[in-house]
Design an enzyme around this catalytic site. Structure first.
Site, PDB file in Angstrom:
ATOM      1  N   LYS A  66       0.810  -1.208   0.000  1.00 22.57           N
ATOM      2  CA  LYS A  66       0.000   0.000   0.000  1.00 22.57           C
ATOM      3  C   LYS A  66       0.852   1.270   0.000  1.00 22.57           C
ATOM      4  O   LYS A  66       0.618   2.192  -0.782  1.00 22.57           O
ATOM      5  CB  LYS A  66      -0.910   0.012   1.233  1.00 22.57           C
ATOM      6  CG  LYS A  66      -1.770  -1.213   1.360  1.00 22.57           C
ATOM      7  CD  LYS A  66      -2.506  -1.276   2.689  1.00 22.57           C
ATOM      8  CE  LYS A  66      -1.585  -1.417   3.873  1.00 22.57           C
ATOM      9  NZ  LYS A  66      -0.860  -2.708   3.940  1.00 22.57           N
ATOM     10  N   THR A  67       1.824   1.291   0.894  1.00 17.30           N
ATOM     11  CA  THR A  67       2.629   2.509   1.011  1.00 17.30           C
ATOM     12  C   THR A  67       3.450   2.729  -0.259  1.00 17.30           C
ATOM     13  O   THR A  67       3.533   3.863  -0.765  1.00 17.30           O
ATOM     14  CB  THR A  67       3.539   2.415   2.248  1.00 17.30           C
ATOM     15  OG1 THR A  67       2.733   2.185   3.391  1.00 17.30           O
ATOM     16  CG2 THR A  67       4.333   3.690   2.435  1.00 17.30           C
ATOM     17  N   ASP A  90      -0.315   7.896   5.769  1.00 24.14           N
ATOM     18  CA  ASP A  90       0.183   6.528   5.778  1.00 24.14           C
ATOM     19  C   ASP A  90      -0.144   5.827   7.091  1.00 24.14           C
ATOM     20  O   ASP A  90       0.064   6.389   8.168  1.00 24.14           O
ATOM     21  CB  ASP A  90       1.696   6.527   5.544  1.00 24.14           C
ATOM     22  CG  ASP A  90       2.198   5.143   5.167  1.00 24.14           C
ATOM     23  OD1 ASP A  90       1.446   4.402   4.494  1.00 24.14           O
ATOM     24  OD2 ASP A  90       3.331   4.793   5.534  1.00 24.14           O
ATOM     25  N   ASP A  91      -0.632   4.606   6.987  1.00 24.40           N
ATOM     26  CA  ASP A  91      -0.977   3.817   8.179  1.00 24.40           C
ATOM     27  C   ASP A  91      -1.874   4.615   9.113  1.00 24.40           C
ATOM     28  O   ASP A  91      -1.511   4.916  10.262  1.00 24.40           O
ATOM     29  CB  ASP A  91       0.311   3.436   8.942  1.00 24.40           C
ATOM     30  CG  ASP A  91       0.771   2.054   8.568  1.00 24.40           C
ATOM     31  OD1 ASP A  91       0.047   1.343   7.858  1.00 24.40           O
ATOM     32  OD2 ASP A  91       1.881   1.676   8.988  1.00 24.40           O
ATOM     33  N   LYS A 150     -13.302  16.198   4.459  1.00 22.01           N
ATOM     34  CA  LYS A 150     -14.537  16.769   3.919  1.00 22.01           C
ATOM     35  C   LYS A 150     -14.379  18.260   3.622  1.00 22.01           C
ATOM     36  O   LYS A 150     -15.117  18.806   2.817  1.00 22.01           O
ATOM     37  CB  LYS A 150     -15.652  16.586   4.969  1.00 22.01           C
ATOM     38  CG  LYS A 150     -16.955  16.029   4.444  1.00 22.01           C
ATOM     39  CD  LYS A 150     -17.911  15.749   5.582  1.00 22.01           C
ATOM     40  CE  LYS A 150     -19.249  16.404   5.357  1.00 22.01           C
ATOM     41  NZ  LYS A 150     -20.236  16.080   6.418  1.00 22.01           N
ATOM     42  N   LYS A 210       5.781  -7.741   0.675  1.00 24.52           N
ATOM     43  CA  LYS A 210       6.872  -7.310   1.559  1.00 24.52           C
ATOM     44  C   LYS A 210       7.484  -8.501   2.288  1.00 24.52           C
ATOM     45  O   LYS A 210       8.692  -8.594   2.460  1.00 24.52           O
ATOM     46  CB  LYS A 210       6.302  -6.317   2.579  1.00 24.52           C
ATOM     47  CG  LYS A 210       7.309  -5.465   3.313  1.00 24.52           C
ATOM     48  CD  LYS A 210       6.504  -4.468   4.151  1.00 24.52           C
ATOM     49  CE  LYS A 210       7.347  -3.558   5.002  1.00 24.52           C
ATOM     50  NZ  LYS A 210       6.427  -2.691   5.790  1.00 24.52           N
TER      51      LYS A 210
END
Ligand SMILES: Nc1ncnc2c1ncn2[C@@H]1O[C@H](COP(=O)(O)OP(=O)(O)OP(=O)(O)O)[C@@H](O)[C@H]1O
Ligand SMILES: Nc1ncnc2c1ncn2[C@@H]1O[C@H](COP(=O)(O)OP(=O)(O)OP(=O)(O)O)[C@@H](O)[C@H]1O
Ligand SMILES: Nc1ncnc2c1ncn2[C@@H]1O[C@H](COP(=O)(O)OP(=O)(O)OP(=O)(O)O)[C@@H](O)[C@H]1O
Ligand SMILES: Nc1ncnc2c1ncn2[C@@H]1O[C@H](COP(=O)(O)OP(=O)(O)OP(=O)(O)O)[C@@H](O)[C@H]1O
Ligand SMILES: Nc1ncnc2c1ncn2[C@@H]1O[C@H](COP(=O)(O)OP(=O)(O)OP(=O)(O)O)[C@@H](O)[C@H]1O
Ligand SMILES: Nc1ncnc2c1ncn2[C@@H]1O[C@H](COP(=O)(O)OP(=O)(O)OP(=O)(O)O)[C@@H](O)[C@H]1O
Ligand SMILES: [Mg+2]
Ligand SMILES: [Mg+2]
Ligand SMILES: [Mg+2]
Ligand SMILES: [Mg+2]
Ligand SMILES: [Mg+2]
Ligand SMILES: [Mg+2]
Lengths: 269, 269, 269, 269, 269, 269
Positions: free
Chosen positions: A70-71, A124-125, A152, A224
């Protein structure tokens, strides 16, 4: 294609890509269709944010198991955009800070982004930003509220912003209502054996004969972890063989590889 | 009618309508009977507050799912009243403030309103003002208490006040007893397919042939999400077609529209 | 009788009845036997506190649904007593104060009362003083403890005190043990249709023909809500008819009245 | 006997009995065997503490329903001892103090007592000292711990101390382990009808004909509540008859008495 | 034997045995085999700590019901050792201190002990040090963590330490994991009737004829409570007979003894 | 082999091995295959960290029951590496510090390690660092978050770090998600009877005839407890025989050994 696209775009002046590069220590290789699809859709959002009038704010969440990439994906989108302001917000730079200091830092990054015409912010995370822990439930409601408002709140007139979040605790984020605060959510999966085989081929550390068994054993493994396992196995059972293997002189011994795999996967069973 | 009424009334001197205008970035279009009815009833309350002696305080809650148009509706009522003091209280301007600072700001707005003969206060996203989070349950009881008292406290003699609240967490507000503190509550719904079709027609981005299928697919969608989906789809599958579509040269490709819809709606299923 | 008694007694010098008068904005009308009975009993306690030696402290709780007339009743008893010290303690004047400041203010009022030979203290909306919220359970235990001690602590020799509490959360107060700390508790009910009819007659806004249907529809309504509904309906379906109706030139249209009633009562069903 | 004993003993020099006298505003009358028995046993402990070597600390808890006479009993024992140091610790004098200030005050009273050769400390309404509330459970653990240590800590050599606690929340104290910290516990009950009759006779406010019915109705009533009911009834249904009744000129009307009783006992049923 | 051993050993210079002596106000008498066995084992540990190299830290927990003699036992072991540093840590000397001050005091005692070659530390009533209360669960986790670390941390080279803990809440300590932090745990029991008889004989306050019935009634009684009961009974039913009984002139009346026993044991049944 | 390997490697200049040596007070003896295997794998990781490019951070958790030898094992790996920076983080040196001070100390050790090219950090008794207690659940979420970030944060370019954690509360760590933050986890077990026999043989305190029975009785015992039991038994039933036994003149009496074992293992049953 996906990887090709990566190299065509030169990062715009002003964006510090150093931090982003450290997020993909093992580079970006082709590891299957799903990863490719998500990358492409994310790049479409990048395009949209450039031209949009009605939606000056676009938000997108990458969720998936630990180590699924993801990162690295978010960093790559950030690098591949030609946006003058690309910034990653991560718990790593905020260890030990008070809740309110963390909060202030997060807000600061958004305020800075509002000054740039086109910006990308990577959260991140998110569960770590929220100081999430599985039991409790404890977490920073201060930061949770801040994120929900920031996700938002429209940037000032004429400024456009894309926010990419990553998380491996999507259930937790859903229970907070943070998932719904994102416009789109993509699931970044573990590897299937075909995907794993692609990566192993690229690494070229198994004999042609062993590569299928190895890939089979790596089915449903996050990318990973795959990298880490390969490196542990490359060490050899008595140590010291890593150099020979990475230089191509030797290949990994399949039995030792399975031993290592066993230690990591099922030790406490 | 509803939209017409909107344009007949010139905002009174003194009310800053800038903030209010930003609350309806996509304008106000006819999107069905229910929205129209609520607008009309709210405008009746505006009239009542002007002439009332026995009820110098009128309160009204707009509740409904995320993106159903509550804030835009409240802003429109504020703009269309001819009241000298119209103010929106929103979490966006209070990020990171302490509970007591937020509380003080809210009270300040009411104190200011008490100085004007006719006022409207919009409490936007009350659950966010209360720092509500779905698990916990955690929220600001300080602010909750303040709201319950403010929603009952009479303005000074000769001053009249209307309060409009919005929320997408009506169940939570009910459990706090805040719903009962409002005189009236209106439910702002998602769109039915007929309503969606009206909006699509107004946008004119689908061919006549596609518009029914598109509207059908948008049944039970909040109006805010509809706007975002259309914009994403207008981008085209390879990016860059937005301008052509909004200028009317091209129409949205229905298949691509369905793809985008699938990403947003059912990705994690 | 009840209403008559009200006008016979002139408020004693020293008691500020201004605050008390604001508690009955719609005046006091005959609205049924139960309200009358409670008023009479409360006035008996007023008499007792004047002459008592063994009980220098009398405490009485008025509980009932929101808007049933508790505060107006308590204020009326305070006004109709000829006591030099009559004071209302309400959350309205303590918004945003810290728990301990609120507590100190409450104690202060009691200390002041101890200096007067005859005093009445009204603890209005005790659940609000305690910062009660339905979920949690959260509330100010500091203030709860203070009230329980104050409701039992004898004034100094020669001083007599009556305390009237009001609440619409009698279950909560019971669970705290605060109900038992009061000597007597009276339940102030909503209106029966006969009671509602009395009030409507007094208001004279329906035709003789409609009044029964209107009263029927208002069965089991709190008196405060009745006043609000009538005023909303008096506005007319297009606004502006209130003046004509209150001046007696027109009557309320029954259908519009039912419309309004439907909005308020069953909107979310 | 019990009441007689009360008058034989002159309070020793140094003990301020003023506070103690205020604890029995309605005096001490014969109200049944159980009250008498507890008084006698408590006086035996007073004797023991005077001569004991092995037990320089004796502790005794009086528990029973609200108004059953616990505080008056404890005060009487304190007055009837000939101890130079008799002190009551009550929440009334500590309203609004912080937990730690309350704690310090309690400890101070014990430290003072340790300086006198013979002392009695009354811990009145222990649940109130602990800021107990039925829901929660919340209470001051600081004070709870202090009490548990103080109820076990020996006074310095040559000093003897008796501690009398009172509570109407014995279940709560048991759950904390505070009950077990007392050497003995006595239950102070409500009145049986025979006991109530004794008290009524002493008051002489009913006709001989009515007294049995009245006593019957007062079965299972705490003595404190009995006194309050009688005073309310003595007021008469229109007020003003109290003087005539207490001077013996009139008697209480039994029907009015039952009315009052109904208000107090079953109003909310 | 056990009691004999007690008198043979002269306390070493430097150890303040005053505090320890106060822990056994009624002396140490033979009260059965179990008490004797625990004493002997504890003294063996004392010997071991003197000579050990591999285990410079020995820890032992005495647990049992309230009043079973734990503190007196621990104090006796401390007195009977010939160690230069013997210290009791008790909540009695830390009333009202903050959690962190208490913690600091505890740590201080250990730091001091580390300076002496041979030390004994008694942690008396560990649950009280932890501010344990049965409901909640609340307790000082700060002190709990400190104890768990201190019970494992080795003294500096050449220093040896024995720690004796006492508790009557062994279940609580187990749930914290503190029990497992002790090397050995001994259960100190209540008395069996034979044991009670031994103690009564030693006290010589019953006739030979009554002693068996009395002992029978004291079966399963903690020794501390036995002493208190005997003293209460020695007072006689009208007070004043204690001196005669302890001087041997009279004996305790068995019926009165049973009366007292009934008050203490089953009053609230 | 394992033990041999231990002596071949001279600790590198700069690493303070004093603290580490104190972690294995009873030395390192051969106690079975599992312990040996874990040691070897851990040493392979040491090798890997030296040469790795893709994984500059390796993390490994040793988990197992109390006293199973985790800390001694981690210390031995630290000593046997030739790394310039080897540091143990333990609760023992942080008693009574505030959460944030502890946190800062932990972060400091990592920052220091980042300055050395090759480092090992031992996180000893992670549950104690987290102030874990079995009931609650209470623990330091601050430190928990810090550890989760530190276990993932890459050292600066060119620096390599190995982290070894130990815990006897693996279930707790799993519930926090800390287990998954480690690359590998090894379970350090209690001894089987064969393993126990090996250790006993090495100690040579039982007769050849008794050693099997003793080993049998020690089946499933942690090695640390085995050492303590042997020392207690060596004391003899009347004390004083330890010297004779360790010097080899006498052997431990098997019955006394079983007695001691019984005290420790099943006393409270
Ligand atoms: N196509 C790819 N997409 C993503 N990562 C890739 C790809 N090819 C190689 N990688 C490598 O795989 C690793 C992915 O790790 P990454 O930190 O992004 O995972 P993650 O999902 O963020 O993990 P975590 O849940 O721990 O945060 C990186 O080292 C990256 O260089
Ligand atoms: N008739 C209408 N009523 C309300 N909104 C409309 C209408 N026509 C168009 N819109 C547009 O729809 C959008 C409604 O979004 P809005 O922010 O008001 O929704 P919301 O219910 O407040 O959302 P949220 O739950 O996120 O607060 C606005 O962009 C507004 O311009
Ligand atoms: N006989 C009456 N008794 C009480 N109130 C009356 C009576 N006649 C008219 N009223 C009017 O009814 C209204 C009662 O409202 P009030 O605020 O006293 O209700 P409440 O029970 O205190 O409400 P809440 O639960 O919101 O505190 C007042 O406006 C008052 O003027
Ligand atoms: N024999 C008696 N014993 C106790 N109280 C008596 C007796 N005779 C008369 N009284 C009167 O009864 C009342 C008892 O009230 P008291 O405050 O002692 O009750 P309580 O149990 O302490 O109440 P609470 O639970 O509210 O603390 C006092 O007014 C006292 O004067
Ligand atoms: N052999 C004995 N062992 C222990 N105590 C004895 C013995 N003989 C007499 N005693 C007396 O019995 C009493 C025991 O009380 P002690 O305070 O030690 O009990 P405890 O178990 O510590 O109680 P608590 O649970 O309240 O702390 C002391 O007064 C002591 O003098
Ligand atoms: N091969 C071995 N491995 C580990 N410890 C050994 C070994 N041989 C002997 N020992 C000794 O066993 C003891 C192990 O204790 P250690 O403190 O390491 O256990 P632990 O698992 O860390 O205990 P805890 O759970 O209490 O932290 C040490 O005294 C060590 O000297
Ligand atoms: Mg990541
Ligand atoms: Mg909104
Ligand atoms: Mg009211
Ligand atoms: Mg009392
Ligand atoms: Mg003790
Ligand atoms: Mg260890």
């Amino acid at each position: 294609d996906f990887l090709h696209a990566l190299h065509e775009i030169v990062p715009a002046f002003g964006a510090s890509t150093d931090d982003l590069e450290r997020c993909r220590l093992n580079g970006i290789v082709d590891c299957g269709e799903r990863h490719k699809h998500i990358y492409q859709r994310a790049m479409l959002l990048v395009e949209q944010v450039k031209v949009s009038k009605g939606s000056p704010l676009l938000t997108c969440l990458l969720e998936g198991p630990a180590g699924s990439g993801k990162t690295a994906m978010a960093a790559t989108v950030g690098i591949d955009s030609d946006f003058p302001y690309v910034k990653i917000i991560s718990a790593e730079t905020m260890i030990g800070l008070s809740e309110s200091s963390k909060n202030a830092q997060i807000v600061k990054v958004f305020e800075d982004a509002y000054k740039s015409q086109l910006s990308i912010i990577i959260l991140d995370d998110i569960e770590r930003l929220l100081e999430y822990v599985a039991i409790g439930p404890r977490f920073s409601n201060l930061i949770s509220q801040t994120l929900m408002v920031l996700l938002k709140r429209l940037p000032p007139k004429g400024k456009n912003l894309m926010v990419i979040g990553t998380t491996s605790e999507v259930g937790f984020l859903e229970s907070l209502g943070i998932c719904d605060a994102f416009s789109v959510t993509y699931h970044v999966p573990k590897l299937h054996k075909e995907d794993a085989k692609k990566v192993l081929k690229h690494l070229d550390v198994f004999t042609d004969y062993d590569i299928d068994s190895a890939a089979e054993a790596l089915d449903d493994m996050p990318i990973k972890k795959l990298y880490m396992l390969v490196e542990m196995a490359a060490q050899g059972s008595t140590g010291g063989s890593a150099e020979a293997i990475y230089s191509g002189k030797e290949k990994i011994n399949l039995n030792h590889f399975f031993d290592i795999l066993g230690d990591v996967v099922s030790l406490r069973v």
